[in-house]
Design a protein around this motif. Structure first.
Motif, PDB file in Angstrom:
ATOM      1  N   GLN A 284      -0.777  -4.101   0.409  1.00  0.00           N
ATOM      2  CA  GLN A 284      -0.582  -2.840   1.137  1.00  0.00           C
ATOM      3  C   GLN A 284      -0.935  -1.695   0.198  1.00  0.00           C
ATOM      4  N   LYS A 285      -1.656  -0.703   0.718  1.00  0.00           N
ATOM      5  CA  LYS A 285      -2.083   0.403  -0.141  1.00  0.00           C
ATOM      6  C   LYS A 285      -2.280   1.662   0.690  1.00  0.00           C
ATOM      7  N   TRP A 286      -1.841   2.795   0.148  1.00  0.00           N
ATOM      8  CA  TRP A 286      -2.091   4.086   0.773  1.00  0.00           C
ATOM      9  C   TRP A 286      -1.877   5.177  -0.270  1.00  0.00           C
ATOM     10  N   LEU A 287      -2.343   6.376   0.040  1.00  0.00           N
ATOM     11  CA  LEU A 287      -2.162   7.533  -0.823  1.00  0.00           C
ATOM     12  C   LEU A 287      -1.138   8.456  -0.188  1.00  0.00           C
ATOM     13  N   ALA A 288      -0.062   8.715  -0.913  1.00  0.00           N
ATOM     14  CA  ALA A 288       1.029   9.546  -0.401  1.00  0.00           C
ATOM     15  C   ALA A 288       0.939  10.947  -0.987  1.00  0.00           C
ATOM     16  N   ALA A 289       0.929  11.960  -0.122  1.00  0.00           N
ATOM     17  CA  ALA A 289       0.881  13.352  -0.571  1.00  0.00           C
ATOM     18  C   ALA A 289       2.261  13.799  -1.027  1.00  0.00           C
ATOM     19  N   THR A 290       2.313  14.560  -2.107  1.00  0.00           N
ATOM     20  CA  THR A 290       3.596  15.065  -2.580  1.00  0.00           C
ATOM     21  C   THR A 290       3.935  16.425  -1.982  1.00  0.00           C
ATOM     22  N   GLY A 291       2.934  17.091  -1.378  1.00  0.00           N
ATOM     23  CA  GLY A 291       3.165  18.413  -0.809  1.00  0.00           C
ATOM     24  C   GLY A 291       3.141  18.432   0.702  1.00  0.00           C
ATOM     25  N   SER A 292       1.982  18.349   1.290  1.00  0.00           N
ATOM     26  CA  SER A 292       1.827  18.483   2.728  1.00  0.00           C
ATOM     27  C   SER A 292       2.245  17.223   3.484  1.00  0.00           C
TER      28      SER A 292
END
Length: 412
Positions: A284-292
């Motif tokens: 499982q892989k994804w990019l998580a935003a820390t702001g929006s």
């Protein structure tokens, strides 16, 4: 602090063709009416304009090229320019033409050489995270593995410039999240299509990576890019949710669609050695935003230089160079793509602090620095033309192949 010089040139007032590059250089305009027309710029397409002008900077007069993009126009969008693989490079003009862009600039810093590891090839892959058409393509390398000038204090390799599904541009950070589920439990995922993996981690390589060797991912450390390659590595190929093959060393070659290659170093390699051919594995892989909280349709890495109208602390105000940057104005509805000209007469360039000052003077509230020097390239397509024109003089004498860029597109 930069200021606009008295001579301003407009994209439509082109008089000289430099055949070595196919680059256009503008002639000087005089008179208030001509200056006003130059300030407004040449319309490339509805919502997209181009202009060029001189600046007086710390190292003398320099020349910049600027594309303004109106994201409030529903027919205008921006997205990633790239060769179709992460570990690949191509000139900005070729990337723009193949994608059908009307304008564009080069993007993130990248793995340009491997002088410290003569037996390892440079991958050409970029430093920071990448999202294209809403799909996460890669995550950020460790800070110590970064190519390019030093990062300002408090910033990381996870910094991105992006445009969300709400069509608003913003600065953010994208952190890799995910895991590798094995019969013995879950392993944290430490990398996605990266030229450098954190020490002791497991990284995933997909069909988006390309054919470059995955060995580079196990070289250097989190704090020292020049450190030796790890001698404790392992690779596992996962296909159809099961282990298809294993190898004691990272390989090379294209990863087939639907296949994930896991590369481990140190403790990560030791965990992968527990897997056997035929065992079930889920990645499982994804990019998580820390702001929006708004999902990103497009994002790429670089360096923040302006936040909320203030220059980022610690910006270099002494080293001037040819640079590329993007500014965000009007609540994320307007972009300013800026490229410093690399012609010998202007090669003094701008400092990073001057880039921030100039983009603020042009109306930006936030701004993001991209790769510069020989990589700096700005292209636009003249109305009615079928191909873009390189508007700046590349400082190396010709376009440098780059891994990605920002493309501007309009509906036909």
């Amino acid at each position: 602090m930069t200021r606009r010089h008295g001579r301003i040139t407009a994209g439509r007032a082109v008089c000289t063709v430099l055949t070595a590059f196919g680059v256009l250089a503008g002639a000087a305009l005089t008179g208030a009416a001509q200056a006003a027309a130059a300030a407004a710029g040449t319309t490339i397409a509805a919502g997209v304009t181009y202009r060029q002008f001189d600046l007086s900077a710390v190292k003398g007069t320099t020349h910049v090229h600027l594309v303004s993009v109106d994201l409030a126009n529903p027919h205008v969008r921006v997205d990633l320019l790239y060769p179709g693989k992460i570990a690949a490079r191509s000139p900005v003009s070729a990337l723009a033409d193949s994608a059908g862009a009307v304008a564009g600039v080069n993007g993130d810093f990248f793995n340009i050489d491997e002088a410290q590891h003569p037996d390892v090839e440079a991958t050409g892959a970029s430093v920071g995270p990448v999202i294209a058409q809403g799909r996460p393509l890669k995550a950020a390398v460790p800070r110590g593995q970064r190519f390019g000038p030093a990062l300002p204090p408090g910033t990381t390799t996870e910094e991105v410039f992006g445009v969300g599904t709400d069509r608003r541009a913003r600065l953010d950070r994208l952190r890799l999240a995910g895991s590798v589920r094995t019969p013995d439990g879950r392993l944290p995922l430490g990398g996605l299509n990266q030229y450098a993996l954190p020490v002791n981690s497991v990284g995933a390589f997909t069909a988006q990576w390309g054919s470059a060797s995955r060995l580079r991912a196990t070289c250097g450390t989190d704090t020292d890019r020049a450190a030796a390659c790890s001698k404790d590595t392992y690779e596992v190929t996962v296909r159809g949710g099961r282990v298809a093959s294993v190898s004691a060393t990272p390989g090379r070659g294209t990863v087939a669609a639907g296949t994930t290659v896991l590369v481990g170093r140190e403790a990560g390699a030791q965990q992968l050695r527990k897997l056997s051919v035929g065992e079930r594995v889920a990645v499982q892989k994804w990019l998580a935003a820390t702001g929006s909280k708004t999902p990103y349709r497009f994002a790429l890495g670089g360096v923040p230089v302006l936040r909320a109208g203030r220059p980022v602390a610690g910006l270099d105000g002494a080293t001037a160079a040819v640079r590329t940057a993007v500014g965000i104005a009007d609540g994320g509805r307007r972009l300013l793509l800026l490229a410093v000209d690399g012609a010998p007469a202007y090669r003094g360039g701008l400092t990073v602090a001057e880039v921030a000052d100039e983009l603020r003077a042009l109306g930006s509230v936030d701004a993001f620095g991209l790769d510069g020097g020989g990589s700096t390239t700005l292209v636009t397509r003249a109305p009615g033309a079928h191909a873009v024109t390189v508007r700046n003089h590349p400082s190396g004498g010709a376009e440098r192949p780059v891994p990605n860029g920002i493309g501007v597109f309009t509906a036909s």
